[in-house]
Design a protein around this motif. Structure first.
Motif, mmCIF file in Angstrom:
data_model
loop_
_atom_site.group_PDB
_atom_site.id
_atom_site.type_symbol
_atom_site.label_atom_id
_atom_site.label_comp_id
_atom_site.label_asym_id
_atom_site.label_seq_id
_atom_site.Cartn_x
_atom_site.Cartn_y
_atom_site.Cartn_z
ATOM 1 N N LEU A 63 96.301 63.548 -42.736
ATOM 2 C CA LEU A 63 96.911 62.334 -43.232
ATOM 3 C C LEU A 63 98.069 62.326 -44.465
ATOM 4 N N LEU A 64 97.016 62.689 -45.733
ATOM 5 C CA LEU A 64 97.442 62.979 -46.503
ATOM 6 C C LEU A 64 98.639 63.409 -46.665
ATOM 7 N N ALA A 65 98.803 64.719 -45.954
ATOM 8 C CA ALA A 65 99.861 65.147 -45.976
ATOM 9 C C ALA A 65 100.500 64.941 -44.735
ATOM 10 N N ASP A 66 100.762 64.470 -44.218
ATOM 11 C CA ASP A 66 101.678 64.249 -42.927
ATOM 12 C C ASP A 66 101.110 62.649 -42.460
ATOM 13 N N GLY A 67 101.331 61.890 -42.547
ATOM 14 C CA GLY A 67 100.784 60.249 -41.872
ATOM 15 C C GLY A 67 100.845 59.895 -40.721
ATOM 16 N N SER A 68 102.350 60.073 -40.419
ATOM 17 C CA SER A 68 102.660 60.322 -38.997
ATOM 18 C C SER A 68 102.279 61.031 -38.558
ATOM 19 N N ALA A 69 102.049 62.196 -38.903
ATOM 20 C CA ALA A 69 101.151 62.656 -37.394
ATOM 21 C C ALA A 69 99.454 62.747 -37.156
ATOM 22 N N ALA A 70 98.714 62.077 -38.329
ATOM 23 C CA ALA A 70 97.727 62.052 -38.540
ATOM 24 C C ALA A 70 97.540 61.125 -37.623
ATOM 25 N N CYS A 71 98.230 59.836 -37.915
ATOM 26 C CA CYS A 71 98.517 58.746 -36.757
ATOM 27 C C CYS A 71 98.650 59.158 -35.869
ATOM 28 N N ALA A 72 99.160 59.532 -35.453
ATOM 29 C CA ALA A 72 99.580 59.953 -33.749
ATOM 30 C C ALA A 72 98.503 60.236 -33.244
ATOM 31 N N GLU A 73 97.542 61.769 -33.987
ATOM 32 C CA GLU A 73 96.666 61.754 -33.635
ATOM 33 C C GLU A 73 95.038 60.884 -33.157
ATOM 34 N N MET A 74 95.420 59.656 -33.983
ATOM 35 C CA MET A 74 94.555 58.617 -33.823
ATOM 36 C C MET A 74 95.142 57.398 -32.321
ATOM 37 N N GLY A 75 96.047 57.932 -31.213
ATOM 38 C CA GLY A 75 96.775 57.295 -30.244
ATOM 39 C C GLY A 75 97.549 56.435 -30.884
ATOM 40 N N PHE A 76 97.972 55.806 -33.046
ATOM 41 C CA PHE A 76 99.034 55.125 -33.349
ATOM 42 C C PHE A 76 100.404 55.987 -33.171
ATOM 43 N N VAL B 274 103.435 55.219 -35.226
ATOM 44 C CA VAL B 274 104.112 54.465 -36.046
ATOM 45 C C VAL B 274 105.656 54.842 -36.246
ATOM 46 N N GLY B 275 106.130 55.146 -35.199
ATOM 47 C CA GLY B 275 108.285 55.479 -35.227
ATOM 48 C C GLY B 275 108.702 56.351 -35.473
ATOM 49 N N PRO B 276 109.753 56.015 -35.691
ATOM 50 C CA PRO B 276 110.536 57.064 -36.228
ATOM 51 C C PRO B 276 110.398 57.510 -37.479
ATOM 52 N N THR C 26 111.774 52.969 -47.481
ATOM 53 C CA THR C 26 113.157 52.569 -47.299
ATOM 54 C C THR C 26 113.272 52.092 -45.424
ATOM 55 N N ALA C 27 114.202 51.933 -45.764
ATOM 56 C CA ALA C 27 114.137 52.664 -43.815
ATOM 57 C C ALA C 27 113.981 53.720 -43.299
ATOM 58 N N ASP C 28 113.650 54.482 -44.230
ATOM 59 C CA ASP C 28 113.324 55.403 -42.984
ATOM 60 C C ASP C 28 111.246 56.220 -43.502
ATOM 61 N N MET C 29 111.182 55.214 -44.294
ATOM 62 C CA MET C 29 109.574 55.989 -44.895
ATOM 63 C C MET C 29 108.800 54.435 -45.067
ATOM 64 N N ARG C 30 107.334 55.198 -44.993
ATOM 65 C CA ARG C 30 107.113 53.409 -44.886
ATOM 66 C C ARG C 30 105.868 54.085 -45.640
ATOM 67 N N TYR C 31 105.445 53.540 -46.082
ATOM 68 C CA TYR C 31 103.364 54.324 -46.991
ATOM 69 C C TYR C 31 102.495 53.086 -46.784
ATOM 70 N N LEU C 32 101.403 53.802 -46.509
ATOM 71 C CA LEU C 32 99.702 53.011 -46.717
ATOM 72 C C LEU C 32 99.172 53.611 -47.309
ATOM 73 N N VAL C 33 97.985 52.587 -47.944
ATOM 74 C CA VAL C 33 97.538 52.600 -48.915
ATOM 75 C C VAL C 33 96.183 53.199 -48.679
ATOM 76 N N VAL C 34 95.788 53.819 -48.936
ATOM 77 C CA VAL C 34 93.977 54.549 -48.609
ATOM 78 C C VAL C 34 93.102 53.879 -49.453
ATOM 79 N N PRO C 35 92.199 52.799 -49.537
ATOM 80 C CA PRO C 35 92.223 52.214 -50.606
ATOM 81 C C PRO C 35 90.862 52.827 -51.060
ATOM 82 N N ALA C 36 89.947 52.924 -51.763
ATOM 83 C CA ALA C 36 88.438 54.029 -52.638
ATOM 84 C C ALA C 36 87.681 53.073 -51.475
ATOM 85 N N ARG C 37 86.627 54.411 -50.947
ATOM 86 C CA ARG C 37 85.868 53.924 -50.130
ATOM 87 C C ARG C 37 84.772 52.743 -51.534
ATOM 88 N N PRO C 38 84.608 51.540 -50.759
ATOM 89 C CA PRO C 38 83.875 51.298 -52.647
ATOM 90 C C PRO C 38 82.305 51.536 -52.152
#
Lengths: 131, 214
Positions: B84-97, B99-101, B173-185
């Motif tokens: 996920l940290l290396a390639d967020g798009s690919a990791a999400c796709a792996e889960m069936g999500f 994330v678009g282009p 940006t229009a081509d780049m989105r961020y997802l924060v992975v919060p710290a596990r409580p």
């Protein structure tokens, strides 16, 4: 991470002046400017707003215009539109402008259609039901 | 379509948020434009009514639950976290999500670092994972101040970070989105992925909040 769009880097490298007084940036480039508290309210999107969003996405998927086309119109609307129109009001204006420019329909066709829609009723539900 | 807001009598939506005033009054100019634009697009063969309905449904189906599932997986599966940290798009796709282009970049909070996401130029947001952005995300105040005084902005969301925590602000940006992975409580060691996902709030994935404690 080397990210040219990292806000921290950008913020520290730029003068912190309101966008309107800084000729080097346009109004929408508001990162780092002064503003009041972040508004806490949220609203659920209305059907017409979701449809605007859907039409913008579909226009992109169909190759009519891109997100850049959307943003160009939004940014050209200027600061006053940002302050006086809601988010999806601005989006529907940009959606429509792009379709007019691309020749999907003419200004005359739009005018006639808007008249026809208005004549259907007083509420969105009435006007949205063509059949 | 019978009605756009069936519960409008109490002026609150099913989720408890107030509707915009313009939904409770007569037909607005911009609503007329939406209907006209949509019908012309259909008449001209650009889209079908079914495609519009399907797109609205797909949007309604997107919610922070998808992002929360990604975060919970990252908390419980170290290999997935790395991917996920290396390639967020690919990791999400792996889960069936899908994330678009756009490129999705996941950034992780820990004891030393807190990440927060903004779009100073417009309203770019990982909408395929979190749903549509909240109103405040698109506000002038959030867009302008988050890169200038992030700690003050976070404090307005009730998040007071210690001075020794580094705050990183990410401008989308229009081509780049961020997802924060919060710290596990703390205190969640025995919990499974599904239970953990319930602790992951939308705001914690934007970075204006932290994950809930059980």
């Amino acid at each position: 991470m080397a990210d040219p769009h990292d806000g921290t880097e950008q913020g520290s490298a730029r003068p912190f002046a309101p966008a309107s007084s800084d000729p080097s940036r346009r109004w929408h480039d508001m990162g780092g400017t002064l503003a009041g508290p972040v508004p806490g309210d949220e609203h659920d999107f209305a059907l017409w707003e979701k449809r605007v969003d859907a039409l913008v996405i579909l226009s992109g998927l169909k190759g009519v215009f891109t997100v850049d086309g959307l943003r160009r119109v939004l940014e050209d609307m200027g600061e006053e539109a940002f302050e006086t129109m809601t988010y999806y009001e601005r989006w529907v204006a940009a959606l429509n402008q792009n379709h007019l420019e691309q020749g999907t329909y003419t200004v005359a066709e739009l005018g006639a259609k808007m008249e026809e829609v208005r004549a259907r009723g007083e509420t969105y539900a009435d006007a949205a039901d063509a059949s | 379509m019978p009605h756009d807001h069936p519960d409008h009598d109490d002026h609150l939506s099913p989720s408890g948020h107030p509707y915009r005033p313009d939904q409770d009054t007569g037909l607005s100019y911009w609503q007329v434009m939406e209907i006209a634009t949509r019908e012309l697009m259909i008449e001209k063969g650009v889209v079908t009514a079914g495609e519009v309905a399907a797109q609205v449904e797909a949007m309604d189906a997107r919610s922070p639950a998808q992002g929360a599932a990604v975060v919970a997986r990252a908390w419980t599966d170290p290999d997935f976290r790395e991917r996920l940290l290396a390639d967020g798009s690919a990791a999400c796709a792996e889960m069936g999500f899908d994330v678009g282009p756009m490129r999705l970049i996941a950034v992780e909070n820990d004891a030393a670092t807190h990440n927060v996401v903004v779009c100073t130029l417009c309203s770019c947001y990982p909408r395929n994972l979190l749903g549509l952005p909240p109103d405040w995300y698109k506000s002038r105040a959030y867009r302008s101040r988050t890169v200038r005084e992030p700690r003050k902005v976070l404090a307005e969301f009730g998040l007071d970070l210690p001075e020794d925590v580094t705050v990183r602000v990410h401008d989308s940006t229009a081509d780049m989105r961020y997802l924060v992975v919060p710290a596990r409580p703390a205190g969640t060691e025995g919990m499974d992925e599904v239970a953990l996902a319930d602790l992951v709030t939308r705001d914690s994935m934007i970075g204006v909040g932290i994950a809930k404690t059980p």
